[in-house]
Design a protein around this motif. Sequence first.
Motif, PDB file in Angstrom:
ATOM      1  N   ALA A  82     -16.482  30.421   0.759  1.00  0.00           N
ATOM      2  CA  ALA A  82     -15.937  29.346  -0.065  1.00  0.00           C
ATOM      3  C   ALA A  82     -15.219  28.384   0.855  1.00  0.00           C
ATOM      4  O   ALA A  82     -14.468  28.804   1.743  1.00  0.00           O
ATOM      5  N   SER A  83     -15.455  27.089   0.681  1.00  0.00           N
ATOM      6  CA  SER A  83     -14.816  26.100   1.552  1.00  0.00           C
ATOM      7  C   SER A  83     -14.465  24.859   0.749  1.00  0.00           C
ATOM      8  O   SER A  83     -15.077  24.556  -0.273  1.00  0.00           O
ATOM      9  N   GLY A  84     -13.477  24.148   1.239  1.00  0.00           N
ATOM     10  CA  GLY A  84     -13.007  22.929   0.590  1.00  0.00           C
ATOM     11  C   GLY A  84     -11.529  22.755   0.847  1.00  0.00           C
ATOM     12  O   GLY A  84     -10.762  23.724   0.767  1.00  0.00           O
ATOM     13  N   GLY A  85     -11.125  21.546   1.171  1.00  0.00           N
ATOM     14  CA  GLY A  85      -9.740  21.312   1.537  1.00  0.00           C
ATOM     15  C   GLY A  85      -8.815  20.975   0.384  1.00  0.00           C
ATOM     16  O   GLY A  85      -7.645  20.704   0.597  1.00  0.00           O
ATOM     17  N   TYR A  86      -9.311  20.956  -0.851  1.00  0.00           N
ATOM     18  CA  TYR A  86      -8.497  20.510  -1.980  1.00  0.00           C
ATOM     19  C   TYR A  86      -8.021  21.634  -2.887  1.00  0.00           C
ATOM     20  O   TYR A  86      -7.148  21.440  -3.698  1.00  0.00           O
ATOM     21  N   TYR A  87      -8.604  22.817  -2.764  1.00  0.00           N
ATOM     22  CA  TYR A  87      -8.344  23.895  -3.708  1.00  0.00           C
ATOM     23  C   TYR A  87      -7.903  25.161  -2.980  1.00  0.00           C
ATOM     24  O   TYR A  87      -8.259  25.394  -1.823  1.00  0.00           O
ATOM     25  N   ASP A  88      -7.169  25.998  -3.716  1.00  0.00           N
ATOM     26  CA  ASP A  88      -6.860  27.347  -3.251  1.00  0.00           C
ATOM     27  C   ASP A  88      -8.045  28.232  -3.624  1.00  0.00           C
ATOM     28  O   ASP A  88      -8.298  28.497  -4.798  1.00  0.00           O
ATOM     29  N   LEU A  89      -8.772  28.681  -2.619  1.00  0.00           N
ATOM     30  CA  LEU A  89     -10.006  29.428  -2.852  1.00  0.00           C
ATOM     31  C   LEU A  89      -9.835  30.913  -2.518  1.00  0.00           C
ATOM     32  O   LEU A  89     -10.771  31.573  -2.068  1.00  0.00           O
ATOM     33  N   SER A  90      -8.635  31.452  -2.763  1.00  0.00           N
ATOM     34  CA  SER A  90      -8.378  32.850  -2.429  1.00  0.00           C
ATOM     35  C   SER A  90      -8.696  33.806  -3.581  1.00  0.00           C
ATOM     36  O   SER A  90      -8.766  35.014  -3.361  1.00  0.00           O
ATOM     37  N   ASP A  91      -8.902  33.296  -4.792  1.00  0.00           N
ATOM     38  CA  ASP A  91      -9.160  34.154  -5.945  1.00  0.00           C
ATOM     39  C   ASP A  91     -10.666  34.373  -6.082  1.00  0.00           C
ATOM     40  O   ASP A  91     -11.383  33.568  -6.666  1.00  0.00           O
ATOM     41  N   ASP A  92     -11.156  35.499  -5.527  1.00  0.00           N
ATOM     42  CA  ASP A  92     -12.593  35.775  -5.548  1.00  0.00           C
ATOM     43  C   ASP A  92     -13.112  35.993  -6.969  1.00  0.00           C
ATOM     44  O   ASP A  92     -14.265  35.646  -7.271  1.00  0.00           O
ATOM     45  N   ALA A  93     -12.282  36.589  -7.842  1.00  0.00           N
ATOM     46  CA  ALA A  93     -12.729  36.828  -9.213  1.00  0.00           C
ATOM     47  C   ALA A  93     -12.962  35.511  -9.943  1.00  0.00           C
ATOM     48  O   ALA A  93     -13.957  35.341 -10.667  1.00  0.00           O
ATOM     49  N   PHE A  94     -12.052  34.556  -9.753  1.00  0.00           N
ATOM     50  CA  PHE A  94     -12.196  33.247 -10.377  1.00  0.00           C
ATOM     51  C   PHE A  94     -13.435  32.531  -9.849  1.00  0.00           C
ATOM     52  O   PHE A  94     -14.217  31.952 -10.617  1.00  0.00           O
ATOM     53  N   LEU A  95     -13.642  32.586  -8.530  1.00  0.00           N
ATOM     54  CA  LEU A  95     -14.805  31.931  -7.930  1.00  0.00           C
ATOM     55  C   LEU A  95     -16.100  32.580  -8.400  1.00  0.00           C
ATOM     56  O   LEU A  95     -17.104  31.897  -8.641  1.00  0.00           O
ATOM     57  N   GLY A  96     -16.068  33.916  -8.542  1.00  0.00           N
ATOM     58  CA  GLY A  96     -17.254  34.600  -9.057  1.00  0.00           C
ATOM     59  C   GLY A  96     -17.560  34.189 -10.494  1.00  0.00           C
ATOM     60  O   GLY A  96     -18.724  34.034 -10.876  1.00  0.00           O
ATOM     61  N   GLY A  97     -16.511  33.988 -11.298  1.00  0.00           N
ATOM     62  CA  GLY A  97     -16.710  33.511 -12.665  1.00  0.00           C
ATOM     63  C   GLY A  97     -17.311  32.113 -12.700  1.00  0.00           C
ATOM     64  O   GLY A  97     -18.177  31.819 -13.539  1.00  0.00           O
ATOM     65  N   ALA A  99     -19.231  30.870 -10.344  1.00  0.00           N
ATOM     66  CA  ALA A  99     -20.627  31.017  -9.917  1.00  0.00           C
ATOM     67  C   ALA A  99     -21.490  31.514 -11.073  1.00  0.00           C
ATOM     68  O   ALA A  99     -22.625  31.065 -11.259  1.00  0.00           O
ATOM     69  N   GLN A 100     -20.957  32.449 -11.869  1.00  0.00           N
ATOM     70  CA  GLN A 100     -21.709  32.943 -13.029  1.00  0.00           C
ATOM     71  C   GLN A 100     -21.899  31.832 -14.071  1.00  0.00           C
ATOM     72  O   GLN A 100     -22.966  31.701 -14.668  1.00  0.00           O
ATOM     73  N   ALA A 101     -20.852  31.049 -14.299  1.00  0.00           N
ATOM     74  CA  ALA A 101     -20.941  29.964 -15.288  1.00  0.00           C
ATOM     75  C   ALA A 101     -21.946  28.903 -14.864  1.00  0.00           C
ATOM     76  O   ALA A 101     -22.546  28.235 -15.712  1.00  0.00           O
ATOM     77  N   ALA A 102     -22.134  28.734 -13.553  1.00  0.00           N
ATOM     78  CA  ALA A 102     -23.065  27.727 -13.041  1.00  0.00           C
ATOM     79  C   ALA A 102     -24.453  28.301 -12.794  1.00  0.00           C
ATOM     80  O   ALA A 102     -25.293  27.632 -12.184  1.00  0.00           O
ATOM     81  N   ALA A 103     -24.714  29.530 -13.252  1.00  0.00           N
ATOM     82  CA  ALA A 103     -26.003  30.185 -13.000  1.00  0.00           C
ATOM     83  C   ALA A 103     -27.027  29.848 -14.076  1.00  0.00           C
ATOM     84  O   ALA A 103     -27.803  30.699 -14.488  1.00  0.00           O
ATOM     85  N   SER A 104     -27.023  28.632 -14.566  1.00  0.00           N
ATOM     86  CA  SER A 104     -27.995  28.216 -15.581  1.00  0.00           C
ATOM     87  C   SER A 104     -29.264  27.729 -14.888  1.00  0.00           C
ATOM     88  O   SER A 104     -29.257  27.490 -13.676  1.00  0.00           O
ATOM     89  N   PRO A 105     -30.356  27.576 -15.632  1.00  0.00           N
ATOM     90  CA  PRO A 105     -31.588  27.075 -15.000  1.00  0.00           C
ATOM     91  C   PRO A 105     -31.459  25.655 -14.448  1.00  0.00           C
ATOM     92  O   PRO A 105     -32.205  25.277 -13.546  1.00  0.00           O
ATOM     93  N   ARG A 106     -30.520  24.893 -14.965  1.00  0.00           N
ATOM     94  CA  ARG A 106     -30.371  23.512 -14.497  1.00  0.00           C
ATOM     95  C   ARG A 106     -29.595  23.476 -13.178  1.00  0.00           C
ATOM     96  O   ARG A 106     -28.618  24.196 -13.004  1.00  0.00           O
ATOM     97  N   ARG A 107     -30.015  22.617 -12.280  1.00  0.00           N
ATOM     98  CA  ARG A 107     -29.338  22.480 -10.980  1.00  0.00           C
ATOM     99  C   ARG A 107     -28.024  21.714 -11.102  1.00  0.00           C
ATOM    100  O   ARG A 107     -27.155  21.824 -10.246  1.00  0.00           O
ATOM    101  N   LEU A 108     -27.893  20.916 -12.165  1.00  0.00           N
ATOM    102  CA  LEU A 108     -26.721  20.065 -12.329  1.00  0.00           C
ATOM    103  C   LEU A 108     -26.157  20.279 -13.723  1.00  0.00           C
ATOM    104  O   LEU A 108     -26.894  20.377 -14.696  1.00  0.00           O
ATOM    105  N   GLY A 109     -24.834  20.353 -13.820  1.00  0.00           N
ATOM    106  CA  GLY A 109     -24.219  20.544 -15.126  1.00  0.00           C
ATOM    107  C   GLY A 109     -22.718  20.336 -15.051  1.00  0.00           C
ATOM    108  O   GLY A 109     -22.155  20.037 -13.991  1.00  0.00           O
TER     109      GLY A 109
END
Length: 202
Positions: A82-97, A99-109
């Motif tokens: 996980a990378s990005g200078g604007y967010y705290d990216l230490s919560d793996d559970a939140f990031l995994g959620g 990723a799951q929410a963005a796992a739709s067939p559409r590339r953009l949403g």
Amino acid sequence: MIKRLRLKFIVINMGIATILLSAMLGLVFYFTSANLETESIRMMERIASQPFQMDAPGELGEDVRLPFFTLQLGPHGELLDASGGYYDLSDDAFLGGLAQAAASPRRLGVLEEYNLRYYRSDAPMSRFLVFADISSERATLDGLRRTCLLIGGLSFLAFLWVSVLLSKWAVRPVERAWQQQRQFLSDASHELKTPLTVILSN
């Protein structure tokens, strides 16, 4: 009759003015919204094409304006980086959620509950997700919507005032002709009253 004619004139003018005004303000809002969305998507596509060169805000190009972060997923959907200078990216559970929410067939949403737009880029052995914050975009559109409503309301009142003035000017010849006709009928009735009285008495 004159009042009905003036009212009809005002209604027609206000109907035309309202349709034109609504169309213009609607087009301004639509094109502004489409432009903001296009810029955001273009930025996310650029980040997705170079996911490892965008780690710090100082390394961003001129077209990158929105807060964003990227996720790299493995072949089975596991979080690799996980990378990005604007967010705290230490919560793996939140990031995994996310990723799951963005796992739709559409590339953009859009993830409405997080105010995030996502763009997915698939590679042979990994998957990159770019998330951009759209809070400022929505705040801009809300401000534009309020401005359009204010301009529309004030313009409606101005058009109404102008229509009332124009209706007085437009029906003035009709009103004058109507008054002349009534005066003529009154005079003719008065002039015919005496001969008719004489004829009836004889």
